[in-house]
Design a protein around this motif. Structure first.
Motif, PDB file in Angstrom:
ATOM      1  N   SER A 164      21.206  30.724 -24.567  1.00 16.72           N
ATOM      2  CA  SER A 164      22.071  29.917 -25.424  1.00 16.72           C
ATOM      3  C   SER A 164      21.247  29.162 -26.455  1.00 16.72           C
ATOM      4  CB  SER A 164      22.873  28.937 -24.561  1.00 16.72           C
ATOM      5  OG  SER A 164      23.365  27.877 -25.326  1.00 16.72           O
ATOM      6  N   ALA A 165      20.089  28.662 -26.017  1.00 11.46           N
ATOM      7  CA  ALA A 165      19.263  27.831 -26.912  1.00 11.46           C
ATOM      8  C   ALA A 165      18.568  28.675 -27.974  1.00 11.46           C
ATOM      9  CB  ALA A 165      18.239  27.049 -26.096  1.00 11.46           C
ATOM     10  N   ASN A 217      16.621  29.176 -34.036  1.00 13.86           N
ATOM     11  CA  ASN A 217      15.168  29.046 -33.916  1.00 13.86           C
ATOM     12  C   ASN A 217      14.430  29.739 -35.045  1.00 13.86           C
ATOM     13  OD1 ASN A 217      16.529  28.975 -31.295  1.00 13.86           O
ATOM     14  ND2 ASN A 217      14.489  28.427 -30.570  1.00 13.86           N
ATOM     15  N   VAL A 218      15.043  30.767 -35.585  1.00 10.69           N
ATOM     16  CA  VAL A 218      14.359  31.581 -36.579  1.00 10.69           C
ATOM     17  C   VAL A 218      14.839  31.183 -37.975  1.00 10.69           C
ATOM     18  CG1 VAL A 218      13.927  33.942 -37.342  1.00 10.69           C
ATOM     19  CG2 VAL A 218      14.245  33.460 -34.909  1.00 10.69           C
ATOM     20  N   ILE A 240      12.926  16.408 -29.393  1.00  8.88           N
ATOM     21  CA  ILE A 240      13.150  17.270 -28.227  1.00  8.88           C
ATOM     22  C   ILE A 240      12.841  16.477 -26.953  1.00  8.88           C
ATOM     23  CG2 ILE A 240      12.233  19.274 -26.967  1.00  8.88           C
ATOM     24  CD1 ILE A 240      13.569  20.461 -29.206  1.00  8.88           C
ATOM     25  N   ALA A 241      11.709  15.756 -26.963  1.00 11.53           N
ATOM     26  CA  ALA A 241      11.268  15.062 -25.753  1.00 11.53           C
ATOM     27  C   ALA A 241      12.117  13.824 -25.457  1.00 11.53           C
ATOM     28  CB  ALA A 241       9.800  14.673 -25.892  1.00 11.53           C
ATOM     29  N   PHE A 269      19.106  18.963 -31.644  1.00 11.99           N
ATOM     30  CA  PHE A 269      20.414  19.153 -31.000  1.00 11.99           C
ATOM     31  C   PHE A 269      20.864  20.604 -31.134  1.00 11.99           C
ATOM     32  CE2 PHE A 269      21.078  14.522 -31.048  1.00 11.99           C
ATOM     33  CZ  PHE A 269      21.785  14.348 -29.869  1.00 11.99           C
ATOM     34  N   PHE A 270      20.749  21.125 -32.350  1.00 12.15           N
ATOM     35  CA  PHE A 270      21.264  22.470 -32.611  1.00 12.15           C
ATOM     36  C   PHE A 270      20.476  23.524 -31.849  1.00 12.15           C
ATOM     37  CE2 PHE A 270      21.796  26.456 -34.740  1.00 12.15           C
ATOM     38  CZ  PHE A 270      23.125  26.461 -35.097  1.00 12.15           C
ATOM     39  N   SER A 271      19.153  23.410 -31.914  1.00 11.34           N
ATOM     40  CA  SER A 271      18.330  24.457 -31.335  1.00 11.34           C
ATOM     41  C   SER A 271      18.450  24.493 -29.813  1.00 11.34           C
ATOM     42  CB  SER A 271      16.877  24.265 -31.753  1.00 11.34           C
ATOM     43  OG  SER A 271      16.107  25.340 -31.277  1.00 11.34           O
TER      44      SER A 271
END
Ligand code: TRP
Length: 454
Positions: A29-30, A35-36, A59-60, A233-235
């Motif tokens: 899903s992620a 990502n690209v 992210i962290a 959030f999106f990635s």
């Protein structure tokens, strides 16, 4: 109490078939075109290095605590006799979170399907070889003509929605898990190879410097923070109940924090490798890194043209991009289908096609936004870009805030820690402090700086 779990509208007895099922499906899903395609163009527009740094911090400090919280809620809701969970169910915030989730899912999927359609078009071009016959210099023009066409983008986007609907309609458990088990290792291998190839190009050093050397002056720009948070959030696909749904199939013996770490590591790795592949090429060919949403579609084919055996590589890469897009689209459609099934008690065989068609129709303006409807703009952003901006930078953070409020302030510290497998962990105080104070404050500050100060 329920024959079907209100969190996801599915049989509560279902579980992932293996320990890795949850991790694979959530990485599926992620890791997607976000990502690209999205990572590279947003990084390009926001200065590269500083963006990457703020992205990793997001992210962290934002993504990780929310993933743990979402998954903990999802899994806990399956065991509905627990008093803590009953309390959770009764909270009105919970329904509000679901509603924001569904709106965000519809919005995101509507434009995501358009990008996935572009990927499918390029896949077909790689298979029939036409993509490789375009001279390296002509890829920008080819892409520009394709996305501006009046009908073609809609057809490809419709095909992707059709495939997604057919999969969700059948129920995705076995399908997703098996597909991910096969596709994810190959996706990693393909992206890694591309990154290595990118680095061997002459002039690649400038691309690596752009991506990894922060230009500190840009730390003063509020938009860069917002862009980094929105991309996180999106990635990861958080703030939208994907982890709630997928977490509900997670066996109780599996540890949520370990799984969450594996997910953020896997997703970030794919983004970094894709970023290396794309920016080395961007600089090797002298393309403007801030070119916007078309960046990946113009740069990647240039690599394939130059690469020995490039056609096979292009087939593999765009095939996997399409597959990655599909596993992400399934998770997005599943969120609204599950909500609908729960609300209306319709069967998913009825809910999935209706929502699939609705999302397809909602996506048509995005598909035409670079051609027929190119005159529709808000603040210099076209239709697709605007929906993406609003959904990723506003709706997802908002969904995340609601979830954090629920877990940090209403659920209770102890039940939440137990549900997250953190009750006996040294990280318990850190996680709870993040969920209760730090993460919501960060999200709020980033949102307010952008939208209040202008
Ligand atoms: N994360 C996916 C990507 O990077 C897209 C996606 C899947 C998503 N599920 C999501 C985005 C939920 C936001 C919310 O391509």
């Amino acid at each position: 109490m329920h024959a079907s779990d209100p969190a996801n509208g599915q049989n509560p007895g279902e579980q992932w078939g293996s320990q890795t099922g949850f991790i694979l499906a959530t990485i599926g899903s992620a890791a997607g075109v976000g990502n690209v395609w999205r990572f590279s163009y947003v990084a390009g527009e926001n200065g590269g290095g500083v963006f990457l740094l703020l992205y990793i911090v997001s992210i962290a400090l934002i993504g990780l605590p929310i993933i743990i919280a979402e998954t903990a809620i999802g899994r806990a809701l399956r065991h509905d006799h627990a008093p803590a969970t009953q309390r959770l169910r009764q909270l009105r915030h919970w329904q509000a979170f679901r509603l924001v989730s569904v709106v965000a899912a519809l919005a995101i999927l509507s434009f995501y399907a358009v990008i996935a359609g572009w990927a499918l078009r390029y896949f077909v071009g790689a298979v029939d070889g036409s993509l490789l016959r375009i001279a390296a210099a002509g890829h920008g023009e080819f892409f520009g003509t394709f996305i501006a066409a009046p009908v073609e983008p809609v057809i490809w986007h419709g095909l992707m929605m059709l495939a997604t609907t057919l999969i969700v309609l059948r129920g995705v458990q076995k399908g997703i898990e098996t597909a991910n088990r096969i596709l994810m290792p190959v996706l990693f291998a393909a992206v890694a190879l591309l990154a290595i190839y990118g680095m061997t190009q002459t002039g690649s050093g400038d691309g690596l410097a752009f991506l990894f050397m922060p230009d500190w002056a840009r730390l003063g720009e509020p938009e860069v923070y917002l862009a980094a948070m929105g991309q996180a959030f999106f990635s990861l696909g958080v703030g939208m109940a994907v982890f709630v749904t997928y977490g509900s199939y997670m066996p109780t013996r599996q540890r949520i924090p370990t799984a969450a770490l594996a997910i953020i590591a896997g997703d970030t790795l794919v983004a970094m490798l894709a970023g290396i592949a794309i920016f080395t090429t961007v600089f090797a060919y002298g393309i403007n890194p801030a070119a916007g949403p078309e960046l990946a579609f113009i740069t990647l084919p240039k690599i394939f043209v130059a690469l020995p055996g490039g056609r096979l590589f292009a087939v593999l890469f765009f095939g996997l991009l399409v597959a990655g897009a599909l596993t992400s689209m399934i998770s997005l459609l599943e969120v609204s289908v599950a909500w609908f099934v729960q609300r209306t008690h319709w069967h998913r065989r009825r809910a999935a096609p209706i929502l699939g068609i609705l999302i397809f129709v909602l996506g048509v303006p995005s598909a035409l936004g670079y051609g027929t409807l190119a005159s529709i703009q808000w603040n210099g952003r076209g239709i697709l870009d605007s929906i993406d901006f609003a959904a990723s930078n506003v709706l997802l953070p908002f969904g995340g805030l609601m979830l954090l409020a629920l877990v940090g302030w209403r659920w209770g510290r102890q039940p939440a820690l137990i549900a997250a497998n953190l009750d006996r962990s040294a990280w318990a105080p850190a996680w709870f402090a993040l969920v209760r104070w730090i993460t919501p404050l960060l999200v709020l500050i980033i949102l307010l700086r952008e939208f209040v100060d202008g």
